[in-house]
Design a protein around this motif. Structure first.
Motif, PDB file in Angstrom:
ATOM      1  N   ILE A  63       0.830  -1.199   0.000  1.00  0.00           N
ATOM      2  CA  ILE A  63       0.000   0.000   0.000  1.00  0.00           C
ATOM      3  C   ILE A  63       0.868   1.254   0.000  1.00  0.00           C
ATOM      4  N   VAL A  64       0.606   2.121  -0.982  1.00  0.00           N
ATOM      5  CA  VAL A  64       1.307   3.400  -1.101  1.00  0.00           C
ATOM      6  C   VAL A  64       0.702   4.402  -0.134  1.00  0.00           C
ATOM      7  N   GLY A  65      -0.631   4.432  -0.061  1.00  0.00           N
ATOM      8  CA  GLY A  65      -1.295   5.372   0.830  1.00  0.00           C
ATOM      9  C   GLY A  65      -2.784   5.455   0.559  1.00  0.00           C
ATOM     10  N   LYS A  66      -3.383   6.399   1.248  1.00  0.00           N
ATOM     11  CA  LYS A  66      -4.828   6.629   1.175  1.00  0.00           C
ATOM     12  C   LYS A  66      -5.087   7.873   0.335  1.00  0.00           C
ATOM     13  N   THR A  67      -6.167   7.835  -0.412  1.00  0.00           N
ATOM     14  CA  THR A  67      -6.534   9.003  -1.205  1.00  0.00           C
ATOM     15  C   THR A  67      -7.993   9.355  -0.965  1.00  0.00           C
ATOM     16  N   SER A  68      -8.259  10.635  -0.860  1.00  0.00           N
ATOM     17  CA  SER A  68      -9.645  11.054  -0.662  1.00  0.00           C
ATOM     18  C   SER A  68      -9.923  12.430  -1.267  1.00  0.00           C
ATOM     19  N   LEU A  69      -8.968  12.982  -2.015  1.00  0.00           N
ATOM     20  CA  LEU A  69      -9.151  14.301  -2.611  1.00  0.00           C
ATOM     21  C   LEU A  69      -8.968  14.243  -4.127  1.00  0.00           C
ATOM     22  N   ILE A  70     -10.043  14.573  -4.841  1.00  0.00           N
ATOM     23  CA  ILE A  70      -9.954  14.752  -6.292  1.00  0.00           C
ATOM     24  C   ILE A  70      -9.708  16.240  -6.512  1.00  0.00           C
ATOM     25  N   TYR A  71      -8.615  16.587  -7.197  1.00  0.00           N
ATOM     26  CA  TYR A  71      -8.325  18.001  -7.443  1.00  0.00           C
ATOM     27  C   TYR A  71      -8.446  18.398  -8.915  1.00  0.00           C
ATOM     28  N   TRP A  72      -8.563  17.401  -9.803  1.00  0.00           N
ATOM     29  CA  TRP A  72      -8.730  17.710 -11.218  1.00  0.00           C
ATOM     30  C   TRP A  72      -9.474  16.592 -11.905  1.00  0.00           C
ATOM     31  N   PRO A  73     -10.401  16.822 -12.794  1.00  0.00           N
ATOM     32  CA  PRO A  73     -10.792  18.118 -13.321  1.00  0.00           C
ATOM     33  C   PRO A  73     -11.486  18.962 -12.251  1.00  0.00           C
ATOM     34  N   PHE A  74     -11.378  20.254 -12.438  1.00  0.00           N
ATOM     35  CA  PHE A  74     -11.826  21.187 -11.411  1.00  0.00           C
ATOM     36  C   PHE A  74     -13.305  21.032 -11.074  1.00  0.00           C
ATOM     37  N   ASP A  75     -14.139  20.663 -12.064  1.00  0.00           N
ATOM     38  CA  ASP A  75     -15.572  20.507 -11.791  1.00  0.00           C
ATOM     39  C   ASP A  75     -15.865  19.275 -10.927  1.00  0.00           C
ATOM     40  N   ARG A  76     -14.869  18.401 -10.716  1.00  0.00           N
ATOM     41  CA  ARG A  76     -15.032  17.240  -9.835  1.00  0.00           C
ATOM     42  C   ARG A  76     -14.278  17.414  -8.522  1.00  0.00           C
ATOM     43  N   LEU A  77     -13.768  18.618  -8.247  1.00  0.00           N
ATOM     44  CA  LEU A  77     -13.045  18.894  -7.015  1.00  0.00           C
ATOM     45  C   LEU A  77     -13.905  18.484  -5.816  1.00  0.00           C
ATOM     46  N   GLN A  78     -13.390  17.538  -5.016  1.00  0.00           N
ATOM     47  CA  GLN A  78     -14.143  17.067  -3.853  1.00  0.00           C
ATOM     48  C   GLN A  78     -13.285  16.187  -2.974  1.00  0.00           C
TER      49      GLN A  78
END
Length: 187
Positions: free
Chosen positions: A168-183
């Motif tokens: 396991i590299v790590g955990k992800t929970s932030l979409i930063y691009w595309p900008f309209d999917r920022l969450q």
């Protein structure tokens, strides 16, 4: 005057070296970008979504159920999937219902996909932990079971077997691009 310009130039070089050094340390040890490749986490993640991976979280904490993790599937390829099973647990899916240690567990992130299934379609397909590669009765320490949200189009623990914490590299929970999917993502 010449000495002053040389000193100013040297200060800029030092500042840039420190900035690059810090960026390198952050990139290697703390956070890294990743691009989602493929449809295996649809509809939660879309192909080409760009995300930030927290690389240090599992050095101080254990994965939680439904965390979205990045792991080394092969020497050359990282996958992104959702943690479903934790150490010491028995996992089974029967008639589109997840069972952990014999208890039904809701998967709210699959609700939309399940609503659009035709009567003859399955999303996950029935399986038990014993039927997966490795034939375990319970998930061993330092391992997790991962599945993609797009279960009928995902290479995950059903094919790969259990995932070691070392992969396991790590955990992800932030979409930063595309900008309209920022969450930020939550289960």
């Amino acid at each position: 005057m010449a000495k002053r310009k040389k000193s100013e130039w040297f200060d800029w070089v030092k500042a840039l070296l420190v900035a690059f050094g810090l960026a390198f340390i952050v990139r290697i040890f703390l956070f890294a970008p990743i691009v989602v490749d493929g449809p295996s986490m649809m509809p939660t993640l879309h192909d080409r979504d760009q995300m930030i991976v927290n690389k240090f979280i599992y050095k101080i904490d254990e994965p939680d159920r439904f965390d979205i993790v990045v792991f080394h599937a092969t020497d050359k390829k990282d996958f992104i999937k959702r943690v479903i099973g934790l150490p010491g647990e028995h996992i089974a899916v029967k008639d589109e219902v997840l069972y952990i240690n014999g208890e039904k567990v809701a998967e709210p992130f699959l609700k939309e996909r399940k609503q659009h299934l035709q009567p003859y379609e399955t999303l996950t397909g029935d399986f038990t932990l014993e039927e997966l590669p490795g034939g375990y009765e319970t998930i061993p320490e330092d391992h997790v079971l991962v599945l993609g949200d797009n279960r009928n189009n995902s290479t995950d623990s059903r094919m790969l077997g259990l995932i070691s914490m070392d992969q396991i590299v790590g955990k992800t929970s932030l979409i930063y691009w595309p900008f309209d999917r920022l969450q930020t993502l939550h289960e």
